[in-house]
Structure formats: structure tokens, C-alpha cells
Design an enzyme around this catalytic site. Structure first.
Site, PDB file in Angstrom:
ATOM      1  N   GLY A   1      70.023  31.022  39.027  1.00  0.00           N
ATOM      2  CA  GLY A   1      71.320  30.810  38.402  1.00  0.00           C
ATOM      3  C   GLY A   1      72.488  31.230  39.271  1.00  0.00           C
ATOM      4  O   GLY A   1      73.608  30.749  39.093  1.00  0.00           O
TER       5      GLY A   1
ATOM      6  N   LYS B   1      71.271  32.979  52.220  1.00  0.00           N
ATOM      7  CA  LYS B   1      71.450  32.993  50.764  1.00  0.00           C
ATOM      8  C   LYS B   1      72.826  32.442  50.433  1.00  0.00           C
ATOM      9  O   LYS B   1      73.845  32.927  50.931  1.00  0.00           O
ATOM     10  CB  LYS B   1      71.300  34.414  50.227  1.00  0.00           C
ATOM     11  CG  LYS B   1      69.905  34.987  50.452  1.00  0.00           C
ATOM     12  CD  LYS B   1      69.768  36.374  49.877  1.00  0.00           C
ATOM     13  CE  LYS B   1      68.367  36.908  50.082  1.00  0.00           C
ATOM     14  NZ  LYS B   1      68.189  38.259  49.517  1.00  0.00           N
TER      15      LYS B   1
ATOM     16  N   GLY C   1      64.061  29.110  47.518  1.00  0.00           N
ATOM     17  CA  GLY C   1      64.143  29.407  46.095  1.00  0.00           C
ATOM     18  C   GLY C   1      65.514  29.068  45.551  1.00  0.00           C
ATOM     19  O   GLY C   1      66.481  28.870  46.300  1.00  0.00           O
TER      20      GLY C   1
ATOM     21  N   ASP D   1      66.763  44.388  40.727  1.00  0.00           N
ATOM     22  CA  ASP D   1      65.850  43.263  40.466  1.00  0.00           C
ATOM     23  C   ASP D   1      64.464  43.516  41.062  1.00  0.00           C
ATOM     24  O   ASP D   1      63.875  42.634  41.692  1.00  0.00           O
ATOM     25  CB  ASP D   1      66.446  41.978  41.043  1.00  0.00           C
ATOM     26  CG  ASP D   1      65.812  40.723  40.443  1.00  0.00           C
ATOM     27  OD1 ASP D   1      65.126  40.850  39.410  1.00  0.00           O
ATOM     28  OD2 ASP D   1      65.992  39.642  41.016  1.00  0.00           O
TER      29      ASP D   1
ATOM     30  N   THR E   1      68.315  30.020  48.186  1.00  0.00           N
ATOM     31  CA  THR E   1      67.886  30.705  49.398  1.00  0.00           C
ATOM     32  C   THR E   1      67.220  29.693  50.309  1.00  0.00           C
ATOM     33  O   THR E   1      66.363  28.910  49.869  1.00  0.00           O
ATOM     34  CB  THR E   1      66.894  31.841  49.070  1.00  0.00           C
ATOM     35  OG1 THR E   1      67.497  32.742  48.140  1.00  0.00           O
ATOM     36  CG2 THR E   1      66.509  32.598  50.321  1.00  0.00           C
TER      37      THR E   1
END
Length: 490
Positions: free
Chosen positions: A25, A45, A22, A146, A29
Site C-alpha cells: 500500500g 524502494k 514486491g 514491521d 520495491t
């Protein structure tokens, strides 16, 4: 933004990059293999700061290292374990465990293709699991920031919910907001009002995002379809009907002001458990069709006790009559008084005994049908006052069983081995939901009764059995072909 790392490159002579999982901004990952752990999968990450000055860059790196030390403190079975952090050519990396499974966003899409969404008790189970994780985090002053269906996963090997992809923590976000002049917030629609306005978060901010996630799973609608921008109210009621207990909990979790919500996960979890929700359900990941009752049904009826009959003694009655007659013959008028008194006593009514009420209800024993699916059985039935319906089946030790009962005014008990409860939570359940690991192989029983003073009731019972996954096979480590190559970007 910097270019992504070339696939097949080995970071620090240890982490072999396989593919990009993924990108956002704040960074990327990657899925990688840990060459020092028998090529075990892991997640890397990359944090990509983009401040405008050298001092701001150093500050961002300092905050990144502080964030890594915070993640290092987390040791929870439903949060990916932190492994390492490092820097290469000014690029910042974190390494965490890889979770095999599907996100709830992916699971929801699969269900929507079949015209379905998540059932209420499924969402209740998910909420309880996530609140337990958040309780652990909030006790350590850690806020996720999140929470959404994208960041919750159903882990394959044990079917537990895992919280992934931590957002930038509160302290780091505050500093970066000051440095960059931009708010780092959660996903639009899921993030709380205070998070969207200023980037400031509290434990109740996670509570808010979890409630939005629950509504999305229940309705299959995006948050923007559930929220009225004019009245600033959540209007999910036209898309689904919930039990009053869960509806009340969600409404409080979704309040605009943080002070009006539950203070933290512990308070929300306590209130959710006390709400005693009883609603239709199916086990997570299950879509088994309804099956008919098997033909073989054993009915065990308890016969009422025989009503005792009053006993009369003809011998005693005859003797008294002879005595009375003798008294008349011997004493004349004086005996008349004695005979009158005796006759009055004999004509008095003899009270009948009160009929005994049967102490045991009628027991109806039925076999659950796993013919169409060895892991799932679902049955619809009806129970009347004075009945006890028992469903029996066989299961194996260490299987995870989910039992879900639909219907009002019902009580469920789960038994095994000589009618003993499976555990302390499995007796006289009115919630209609139980999930746990089975202690032994053999016969199991689900006993269903009506609560006292209630009428006949239709119900549905679902049983899901999940066997433990075999341990993963370990491959021998292979020497990397590119350990000496410089970092190449594309």
C-alpha cells in the site's frame, strides 16, 4: 496508484531496473543494478504518497526526506546499507544494499513441506541476533515497526540474520496518520495492540512483533491460530513445548500493555541470555539425518591406585618376645607385669588406610562421522557418571561452526590445538549451543561431561561446518542503452 517503472529503464542514468520484488500500500520495491558500482545489485524502494491536497503532498515529501536521513545514520552489519534517495517527476525513491539469501518465511515453507519447523535453539539464536540489531536501533530512537518472518533474511554468505524492509518510522507514521486519517501499521497478527489501535509505537512494539515471529517459526502456525480473540491471550502451548526459560521470556514479550513488556531490546536480550535455555537443536538450514557412531572407538581408562597393605616386622616382633621371656626368667613375678603390658600393646588393632578415589574420569574418544555430508555430523549417545566423552574431527580456518548439544545436566567444551578452548565462550557450556568462526585448520574436539551428582543421560550432538563464500566476481560496467530516454510507465 501510479504505474510501475518499466523493466530495463535506468533511473538517474545509474540504476538499471531489473524486476519488481514486491508491492504494498505504501509503494514498490525493485531489484536494480548500480552501473557506477560494476553492476552491483541493489534494492530501490519507491514511496507512493496519496494525500488529497498539495500541502499534504509536500508534507509527505518532507517526511520522506527526513526518513531517508534517519536511515542514512544506520550503520550495522545486519541491516542493508542506505545508499541514496532521490525524486523523479514527483516520485520518491530510496536505494539500499541488496541481500542475497532467503526470508525466514520462505525457509519455514521449505521445512513445512518436509513436516518440520524451526527448533527451539535455532529460534533462540535468531532472537538473540535480532535483539542485538534492535538494541542498536533503539539506542538511536529508531523503531522498525514491521518485524515478521517476511522481513528477516538468512544471508547466504555468512548465515547471519538480516533485518530488512523498515516500516515507516514513528514520527513519519504519526504525521501521515494526521494527514491521511488512516493508521500505517505493521502486519496484522504481528503488530502490537497499540500499533493497530493508533499507529503509536514504542521499542516494546518491536519486542512484541519479534515474539510473534518466534512463535510462528516454532509452530508453523499463523498468528491468528495462536491468539484467542475472546480471552485476548496467546495460546501457543498446544502446538509446541518450550523450555521454561524461553516460554517465560516470550510470555512477557507478548503482554498486551507496553508497560508490562520488556522496556527495550537491551532488557529483553539480557533476560534471554540469563534464562539458560537447554533444549534440542539443529543448526539453521540443516536437515542432516542421524548417523551411527563409528566403529573405531578409543577408550582410555584411568586405573585406580593400588591399595597399600599394612606392614608387619617379624624381626621386631621376635626381638620383643625374647626380651619379654628374658625378663620373666630374670625377675620372676615382677617380669609378669611387664610382659602383660607388652602383650596388651601387641594385640591392639592396626588401622587400615582409606582407599584412594580415582581423580580422573574415564575418557572415551570417538571420531565424528562426516561421510554422508561433509558439512554436517549428528550423533546420539549415552554418558554415565565418571565418564568424559570426546568427539574429534578436522576443520578449516575461518569456517563457521555451529555445535548443538541436546540433553539435560550436561556440560560441553569445544577445544583445538593441544586441548585449548576455541574462545572464551567455548568452555564448560551448559546452554548446549555455540556458534563462531574457527581460528585455525586442524583437529577439533567436543568434550562432554555430566554435571556433578547426576545420573546417566542420553544426548545428541550436532556439528555444522560452513565455509566462507568466495568473493563475488565483478563485471565490467556497460554503457546504458537508454540514458537519454524519458521515464516510461506502464
Amino acid at each position: 496508484m501510479q504505474s510501475s517503472i518499466q523493466l530495463g529503464y535506468t533511473l538517474r542514468d545509474r540504476y538499471l531496473v531489473k524486476r519488481v520484488l514486491g508491492q504494498g500500500g505504501m509503494g514498490r520495491t525493485y531489484l536494480a543494478e548500480d552501473l557506477e558500482r560494476f553492476r552491483e545489485p541493489c534494492v530501490i524502494k519507491e514511496f507512493i504518497p496519496h494525500p488529497s491536497s498539495e500541502d499534504a503532498t509536500e508534507k509527505a515529501k518532507e517526511l520522506f526526506r527526513r526518513e531517508a536521513s534517519l536511515l542514512y545514520q544506520i550503520n550495522h552489519p545486519q541491516v542493508p546499507q542506505f545508499r541514496a534517495n532521490f525524486e523523479i517527476d514527483g516520485r520518491l525513491f530510496l536505494v539500499q544494499d541488496y541481500v542475497e539469501g532467503k526470508t525466514y518465511r520462505s525457509l519455514l515453507r521449505e521445512r513445512q513441506q518436509m513436516g518440520r519447523t524451526f527448533h527451539e535453539l535455532e529460534v533462540l539464536d535468531i532472537m538473540q541476533q535480532v535483539l542485538e540489531i534492535l538494541e542498536y536501533l533503539h539506542d538511536r530512537n529508531i523503531i522498525h515497526r514491521d518485524i515478521s518472518p517476511d522481513n528477516l533474511m538468512l544471508r547466504t554468505h555468512d548465515q547471519r540474520t538480516v533485518l530488512i524492509d523498515f516500516g515507516v518510522g514513528k514520527e513519519m507514521a504519526t504525521h501521515l496518520h494526521d494527514i491521511w486519517g488512516a493508521t500505517i501499521a505493521g502486519k496484522p497478527g504481528y503488530a502490537s495492540p497499540e500499533q493497530l489501535r493508533s499507529g503509536q509505537v514504542f521499542p516494546s512494539s518491536d519486542i512484541y512483533a519479534l515474539a510473534v515471529t518466534a512463535l510462528v517459526l516454532l509452530t508453523g502456525r499463523d498468528p491468528k491460530d495462536l491468539f484467542d480473540e475472546v480471552s485476548l491471550q496467546w495460546q501457543w502451548q498446544k502446538f509446541t513445548t518450550l523450555s521454561p526459560g524461553l516460554a517465560e521470556v516470550l510470555e512477557r514479550m507478548l503482554r498486551q500493555r507496553p508497560i508490562d513488556r520488556f522496556a527495550d531490546a537491551r532488557e529483553a536480550l539480557l533476560y534471554l541470555r540469563q534464562s539458560q535455555v537447554q533444549v534440542p537443536t539443529m543448526a539453521v538450514g540443516r536437515s542432516a539425518p542421524m548417523t551411527n557412531l563409528p566403529d573405531r572407538t578409543l577408550v582410555i581408562e584411568t586405573a585406580p591406585p593400588t591399595r597399600p597393605q599394612p606392614q608387619f616386622s617379624a624381626q621386631r616382633g621376635g626381638t620383643n618376645w625374647l626380651v619379654g621371656a628374658a625378663m620373666v626368667l630374670l625377675t620372676g613375678i615382677g617380669s609378669w607385669v611387664g610382659f602383660s603390658l607388652f602383650n596388651q600393646r601387641q594385640s591392639a588393632p592396626i588401622p587400615e588406610p582409606t582407599p584412594a578415589v580415582p581423580a580422573n574420569p574415564t575418557s572415551i574418544v570417538k571420531d565424528l562421522n562426516f561421510a554422508s555430508d561433509p558439512n554436517n555430523a549428528t550423533v546420539t549417545d549415552r554418558i554415565a557418571p565418571g565418564q568424559k566423552i570426546i568427539y574429534r574431527f578436522t576443520a578449516q580456518k575461518d569456517q563457521t561452526m555451529t555445535a548443538s548439544l541436546t540433553g539435560a545436566n550436561l556440560e560441553m567444551t569445544l577445544l583445538y590445538e593441544d586441548q585449548k578452548p576455541i574462545d572464551e565462550r567455548s568452555s564448560k557450556l551448559t546452554l548446549g549451543y555455540w556458534k563462531g568462526k574457527l581460528p585455525a585448520s586442524g583437529a577439533y574436539f567436543v568434550e562432554i561431561r555430566l554435571l556433578e551428582g547426576t545420573e546417566s543421560q542420553e544426548f545428541s550432538l550436532g556439528i555444522n561446518l560452513l565455509s566462507p563464500a568466495p568473493p563475488p566476481r565483478r563485471s565490467r560496467p556497460k554503457k546504458s542503452q537508454n540514458q537519454s530516454r524519458p521515464l516510461r510507465l506502464r
